[in-house]
Motif scaffolding. Structure first.
Motif, PDB file in Angstrom:
ATOM      1  N   THR A 191       0.735  -1.293   0.008  1.00 50.33           N
ATOM      2  CA  THR A 191       0.012   0.161  -0.022  1.00 50.33           C
ATOM      3  C   THR A 191       0.830   1.335  -0.117  1.00 50.33           C
ATOM      4  O   THR A 191       0.381   2.117  -0.414  1.00 50.33           O
ATOM      5  CB  THR A 191      -1.033  -0.050   1.441  1.00 50.33           C
ATOM      6  OG1 THR A 191      -0.159  -0.351   2.370  1.00 50.33           O
ATOM      7  CG2 THR A 191      -1.987  -0.992   0.929  1.00 50.33           C
ATOM      8  N   SER A 192       2.016   1.288   0.711  1.00 53.37           N
ATOM      9  CA  SER A 192       2.677   2.490   0.600  1.00 53.37           C
ATOM     10  C   SER A 192       3.271   2.895  -0.465  1.00 53.37           C
ATOM     11  O   SER A 192       3.633   4.003  -0.607  1.00 53.37           O
ATOM     12  CB  SER A 192       3.895   2.256   1.758  1.00 53.37           C
ATOM     13  OG  SER A 192       4.579   0.975   1.206  1.00 53.37           O
ATOM     14  N   SER A 232     -11.582   1.697   3.515  1.00 50.27           N
ATOM     15  CA  SER A 232     -10.430   2.065   4.330  1.00 50.27           C
ATOM     16  C   SER A 232     -10.823   1.991   5.687  1.00 50.27           C
ATOM     17  O   SER A 232     -11.886   2.482   5.972  1.00 50.27           O
ATOM     18  CB  SER A 232     -10.089   3.520   4.022  1.00 50.27           C
ATOM     19  OG  SER A 232      -9.903   3.735   2.441  1.00 50.27           O
ATOM     20  N   ARG A 239      -5.381   5.995   2.744  1.00 52.32           N
ATOM     21  CA  ARG A 239      -5.691   5.721   1.295  1.00 52.32           C
ATOM     22  C   ARG A 239      -6.712   4.727   1.325  1.00 52.32           C
ATOM     23  O   ARG A 239      -6.977   3.880   2.146  1.00 52.32           O
ATOM     24  CB  ARG A 239      -4.206   5.070   0.891  1.00 52.32           C
ATOM     25  CG  ARG A 239      -3.125   6.286   0.858  1.00 52.32           C
ATOM     26  CD  ARG A 239      -1.843   6.081   0.297  1.00 52.32           C
ATOM     27  NE  ARG A 239      -0.941   7.019   0.604  1.00 52.32           N
ATOM     28  CZ  ARG A 239       0.073   6.437   1.500  1.00 52.32           C
ATOM     29  NH1 ARG A 239       0.424   5.240   1.822  1.00 52.32           N
ATOM     30  NH2 ARG A 239       0.974   7.197   1.751  1.00 52.32           N
ATOM     31  N   SER A 297       4.957   2.749   8.592  1.00 49.89           N
ATOM     32  CA  SER A 297       4.231   1.170   8.209  1.00 49.89           C
ATOM     33  C   SER A 297       4.269   0.557   9.414  1.00 49.89           C
ATOM     34  O   SER A 297       5.118   0.691  10.310  1.00 49.89           O
ATOM     35  CB  SER A 297       4.888   0.709   7.048  1.00 49.89           C
ATOM     36  OG  SER A 297       6.131   0.303   7.385  1.00 49.89           O
ATOM     37  N   GLU A 339      -6.872   0.844   2.501  1.00 53.93           N
ATOM     38  CA  GLU A 339      -5.816   0.788   3.481  1.00 53.93           C
ATOM     39  C   GLU A 339      -6.275   0.827   4.885  1.00 53.93           C
ATOM     40  O   GLU A 339      -7.605   1.018   5.237  1.00 53.93           O
ATOM     41  CB  GLU A 339      -4.581   2.101   3.355  1.00 53.93           C
ATOM     42  CG  GLU A 339      -3.657   1.999   4.441  1.00 53.93           C
ATOM     43  CD  GLU A 339      -3.099   3.344   4.385  1.00 53.93           C
ATOM     44  OE1 GLU A 339      -1.834   3.545   4.325  1.00 53.93           O
ATOM     45  OE2 GLU A 339      -3.926   4.543   4.369  1.00 53.93           O
ATOM     46  N   THR A 340      -5.620   0.038   5.896  1.00 57.33           N
ATOM     47  CA  THR A 340      -6.142   0.158   7.360  1.00 57.33           C
ATOM     48  C   THR A 340      -4.978   0.704   8.174  1.00 57.33           C
ATOM     49  O   THR A 340      -3.568   0.700   8.048  1.00 57.33           O
ATOM     50  CB  THR A 340      -6.218  -1.244   7.707  1.00 57.33           C
ATOM     51  OG1 THR A 340      -7.152  -2.036   6.984  1.00 57.33           O
ATOM     52  CG2 THR A 340      -6.697  -1.279   9.262  1.00 57.33           C
ATOM     53  N   ASP A 383      -2.059  -1.573   8.122  1.00 56.39           N
ATOM     54  CA  ASP A 383      -1.040  -1.536   7.188  1.00 56.39           C
ATOM     55  C   ASP A 383       0.048  -0.285   7.715  1.00 56.39           C
ATOM     56  O   ASP A 383       1.223  -0.449   7.686  1.00 56.39           O
ATOM     57  CB  ASP A 383      -1.567  -0.834   5.861  1.00 56.39           C
ATOM     58  CG  ASP A 383      -2.239  -1.922   5.193  1.00 56.39           C
ATOM     59  OD1 ASP A 383      -2.093  -2.857   5.239  1.00 56.39           O
ATOM     60  OD2 ASP A 383      -3.634  -1.373   4.880  1.00 56.39           O
ATOM     61  N   ARG A 384      -0.605   0.702   8.422  1.00 58.71           N
ATOM     62  CA  ARG A 384       0.276   1.745   8.878  1.00 58.71           C
ATOM     63  C   ARG A 384      -0.277   2.104  10.361  1.00 58.71           C
ATOM     64  O   ARG A 384      -1.324   1.765  10.579  1.00 58.71           O
ATOM     65  CB  ARG A 384       0.099   3.065   8.049  1.00 58.71           C
ATOM     66  CG  ARG A 384       0.959   2.980   6.618  1.00 58.71           C
ATOM     67  CD  ARG A 384       1.285   4.222   6.081  1.00 58.71           C
ATOM     68  NE  ARG A 384      -0.227   4.670   5.600  1.00 58.71           N
ATOM     69  CZ  ARG A 384      -0.430   6.008   5.851  1.00 58.71           C
ATOM     70  NH1 ARG A 384       0.266   6.677   6.478  1.00 58.71           N
ATOM     71  NH2 ARG A 384      -1.426   6.518   5.564  1.00 58.71           N
TER      72      ARG A 384
END
Lengths: 321, 305, 330
Positions: free
Chosen positions: C3-4, C216, C40, C247, C43-44, C232-233
């Motif tokens: 994702t990043s 998201s 994003r 992250s 994304e989580t 994810d982050r």
């Protein structure tokens, strides 16, 4: 944290002091009065006056506009027949009777002060007896649970459902009017409140570790209930008791108002309101207003003080009625 | 649900039985009921015949059975003062009490519930202060005194309404306010505190997060939950309404059951008093039962228990 | 993580210098004091911190559910789907809540209204945002309940919350959250009162739903275990600010703020025997009386004089990994 309710505390101490020291504070005998002093208004209100002509003797026609020479000389020693003079039609208040007098010439202030004493005695006795019964019932119901609990709590429900004031009236007419009947009725009225509250607390406390520990170490049930569990309920009980005193005072005054309370001539606030109300239409407002105000001020103060206690001692009780 | 209602019904029944038992014991403690009907000139035969009619020759438990049997048929004997059946007198007076109680009840709801909601929603505002004042007076002022003071102000001094009795439509205003105020105060306090708790709850937050407008949240989600505590206490407050009607009818000379009870009391008219007390209990018990049904309707946790 | 590397246009939610203050009798409480982050698509993001660090107020600010008064969003932007929702009217906001941004609340036992059936509560969420006939609302509600794996959903819609288990209720809350297919779902400690197996099931369910719908998610939690599994982050919050952001791998492998290190050290690990759980000494400073310098200074094992004088600037540790600490880059 809420601020200390200074005004209610001040007013309550006033009521308690008045109740305890009534014989030393009250300016007059609350149960005796001179008939010629009847219906004197409070000290600050002036009497009504009218200009009247001084005459030898009254005839039916000029009763409203004339005054006899004999009466006139008592007011003014130089009065002569034919003079115009100002005469009081209704009496003015005097500092001798600060809150005025009732239909028998008794001092309203002294009666209100002694009334505090009656309310105080009834509240203390009722709380002592009714409260203790309720506490024991609640401890037993909460501790044993099961059938005992079920029975006692149904008893509470039934009590809440009975129009107790009617039963009280029936009791009074059957057994006669007395202080003890009233206290009995009031005790019957308040014990369920205590029982319910204590039962709820016991249900919570009985599973605490220190209680189990006491049980394991062989303490008797009575010892566990009174030494280990009861102290845990005291904060709640103080709040309940404060709020119940207000209810007791209101009920007692209601019974007295209906003529089923403290027997006359003992000055109870409720019966004073009742005695004075016939004369209200004639403008005699003070004999009903002051004892009623005394009830209201006392109960308002108790409620405000109780609310504060509840918030301070036991915030969980916010919903308590 | 059925189990819950059955339980409430049994409780109502037990209440009625207990009251009837208390009344019966009282009536026997107060002396031989024949004294009420017969005077000093009656013969021994009259005395005995009366005893047979009233069942006094039978043991106490049978006498209580007879009393119950009569009560079930609506037969409470003869009023001494009015010299006619108690039931007749009670039926004559009941409508006035029901009218007064009904109007007072509506008044208490119209004042108590909206003011309770507003005080909670606008906590700390002048609305809240007004609500607190109304509640404090209602809770602390003895109703009889409140009534007398209102008579003095609105009837004697201002002459807006009649001071007592039941004549024109406007004669009900003061008694209804006096009777309803305590109840309004109780409703206000309960609705306010319940509403505060509910508004603080997670499910209200979730409802707002769903996109429900704040108005709908208050009227739909919060209101129904806030009704539960007042309904829980309604039994107690209805009891207060019964007590109140005794006092208020006395103060305003309102020709209902409350005043009848006091009249019977001071005329030593025992049969009449019995009839009134049982009728009052019956009224109360039915009202409380209706409240229980409503309660179950509002709270599904009761309905499906 | 994959994702990043995604491009900037994928951002569905952008928070810029958000400040939410509460006026209390002790002074102004700066519950959220200048936080910024991006979220994003698909994304989580985990927002982690001790209780009282401002993470719940962040959540309420994003939903615009701050109680006013005493609270207020004093500055900053919350750009959702190209629109700054700090500026929109309350009426418009209630259209956005539940449809574009939805919330799953902490406690499944208390977050459903006890007096309405669960069917009613799911249907209400749909009905508010979609002008469709009642029959369709009902079938949509059933679909959503099936999606969260409520067994025999047709027969359970008439049930009331008290008739369901905690896990089932949590699923219903989840169903309400996803009922209008929001772009952003905020999950506020969604599993705290559930036991571990039910928690794991529920988290897996959320992941599956996310995969299907490109949702998201913002996870608000104090549990690094959940963060490791779900996110994810991560943004680590302390005293109203984000102190470290990166992250999940960066944060776990290379924690660069002493507070993050301390938090990670306090997570019990299954595979090692610990004598005693590591806990952080001291209390966070009161939010109405924050120090001039770093708010963590008093509890920090590696504190320097500079830390007490001036709040640390945000330093880049590596690409996409920042920390607000004077030690970074030294």
């Amino acid at each position: 944290m809420r601020r200390l309710p200074l005004i209610p505390i001040f007013l309550l101490s006033l009521v308690v002091i008045a109740g305890i020291f009534a014989p030393w504070i009250a300016p007059h005998d609350p149960e005796k009065g001179e008939l010629r002093d009847r219906h004197i208004p409070p000290a600050w209100s002036g009497g009504e006056t009218a200009i009247k002509t001084v005459v030898e003797s009254l005839s039916i026609n000029d009763r409203g506009s004339s005054v006899t020479l004999k009466d006139a000389l008592e007011i003014d020693s130089t009065a002569q027949i034919g003079d115009q003079m100002e005469v009081y039609v209704t009496p003015a208040g005097s500092t001798k009777f600060l809150l005025g007098t009732d239909h028998l010439g008794r001092d309203v202030l002294s009666r209100v002060i002694y009334g505090a004493r009656i309310s105080l005695i009834i509240s203390i006795v009722t709380l002592g007896v009714g409260g203790s019964i309720g506490i024991v019932m609640g401890l037993v119901a909460g501790w044993y649970g099961g059938f005992v609990d079920e029975f006692l709590m149904r008893l509470v429900d039934v009590k809440l459902a009975i129009p107790l004031i009617l039963i009280a009236l029936v009791l009074v007419i059957t057994l006669g009017q007395s202080l003890w009947i009233i206290v009995t009725v009031l005790c019957l009225f308040i014990w369920p409140r205590f029982a319910r509250q204590v039962r709820g607390e016991v249900l919570q406390l009985k599973h605490m570790d220190y209680v189990s520990l006491a049980k394991v170490s062989g303490a008797s049930t009575a010892r566990i209930l009174f030494i280990h569990i009861f102290p845990g309920t005291i904060n709640t009980l103080i709040v309940v008791a404060t709020l119940q005193v207000g209810i007791v005072i209101l009920l007692e005054s209601t019974l007295s108002f209906l003529g089923a309370g403290v027997p006359p001539p003992t000055p109870a606030w409720g019966s004073m309101v009742s005695e004075g109300r016939d004369k209200l239409a004639g403008g005699v407002w003070w004999t009903t207003t002051f004892p009623g105000l005394a009830i209201m001020i006392t109960v308002v103060s108790l409620n405000l003080f109780g609310d504060w206690l509840r918030d301070t001692l036991d915030p969980r009780l916010r919903q308590l009625e | 649900m059925q189990k819950y209602l059955a339980r409430r019904f049994v409780l109502a029944f037990i209440t009625l039985l207990s009251v009837s038992l208390i009344i019966f014991i009282m009536s026997r403690v107060s002396g031989d009921p024949r004294h009420i009907y017969l005077d000093d000139y009656s013969t021994q035969e009259d005395w005995d015949r009366m005893g047979e009619v009233l069942g006094l020759d039978k043991p106490y438990y049978q006498q209580y059975g007879l009393f119950l049997k009569g009560a079930f048929r609506g037969d409470f004997g003869e009023s001494v003062r009015e010299a006619r059946p108690v039931t007749e007198v009670v039926i004559e007076r009941a409508p006035a009490t029901l009218l007064l109680g009904g109007v007072a009840f509506v008044f208490s709801i119209l004042i108590g519930v909206p003011l309770g909601i507003l005080s909670a929603v606008k906590r700390g505002s002048w609305m809240d202060t007004l609500g607190k004042l109304v509640a404090l007076i209602g809770q602390s002022a003895p109703p009889f005194w409140l009534g007398i003071m209102m008579i003095f102000l609105f009837a004697v001094k201002l002459g807006w309404v009649p001071p007592y009795g039941k004549q024109d439509w406007n004669s009900i205003i003061l008694p209804a306010i006096t009777l309803g105020w305590y109840y309004a105060a109780a409703n206000l306090r309960l609705v306010r505190s319940a509403m505060l708790d509910v508004l603080d709850s997670e499910y209200i937050k979730l409802a707002r997060a769903k996109g429900v407008s704040s108005r709908t949240v208050i009227l739909k989600h919060a209101f129904r939950n806030a009704l539960i505590p007042p309904l829980t206490f309604a039994g107690v407050t209805i009891g207060a309404l019964v007590t109140g009607s005794l006092v208020v009818e006395t103060v305003f000379a309102w020709p209902g059951l409350g005043r009848l009870a006091i009249e019977a009391l001071f005329a030593f008219d025992y049969p009449l008093l019995q009839g009134v007390v049982i009728t009052f209990t019956l009224l109360y018990v039915s009202a409380a039962f209706i409240v229980d049904v409503l309660y179950a309707y509002v709270d599904p946790r009761i309905r499906y228990a | 993580m994959a994702t990043s590397t995604r491009i900037q246009t994928d951002v569905v939610l952008k928070v810029e210098d958000l400040r939410t203050y509460f006026r209390t009798r002790w002074g102004t409480v700066k519950a959220v004091d200048g936080i910024s982050f991006d979220l994003r698509k698909g994304e989580t993001l985990g927002i982690v911190g001790e209780s009282g660090c401002g993470k719940s107020v962040t959540m309420l600010s994003l939903m615009r559910l701050i109680p006013i008064p005493p609270g207020r969003i004093v500055s900053g932007k919350i750009i959702l789907d190209g629109e700054d929702i700090v500026q929109v009217s309350e009426k418009e906001m209630s259209k956005i809540r539940g449809s574009k941004i939805a919330l799953i609340i902490q406690d499944p036992m208390t977050s459903l209204n006890p007096v309405f059936s669960i069917g009613d509560q799911v249907e209400e969420a749909i009905r508010i945002h979609q002008d469709i006939p009642k029959r369709q609302v009902m079938s949509r509600a059933l679909d959503v309940l099936r999606k969260v794996n409520i067994p025999a959903a047709e027969s359970r819609v008439k049930d009331y919350p008290h008739q369901m288990s905690g896990g089932m209720r949590q699923r219903v809350v989840g169903a309400i959250g996803i009922s209008c297919e929001p772009q952003v779902l905020i999950a506020d400690e969604p599993t705290t009162s559930l036991d571990v197996t039910i928690q794991a099931q529920y988290l897996k369910l959320l992941k599956d739903i996310q995969k299907d719908s490109d949702l998201s998610i913002i996870f608000i939690t104090h549990d690094f275990g959940i963060v490791a599994k779900m996110c994810d982050r991560v943004a680590v919050m302390y005293a109203g600010r984000i102190v470290e952001h990166g992250s999940v791998r960066d944060i776990f492998n290379n924690p660069s703020h002493p507070y993050t290190e301390a938090l990670l050290a306090s997570v019990p690990k299954m595979d090692q025997v610990v004598e005693r759980l590591f806990s952080i000494e001291g209390q966070p400073p009161p939010l109405h009386d924050l120090p001039v310098g770093c708010a963590f200074a008093d509890r920090c094992p590696v504190v320097m004089d500079k830390c007490r004088m001036e709040y640390p600037t945000q330093a880049t540790v590596s690409d996409g990994h920042t920390a607000s600490c004077w030690r970074v880059g030294e």
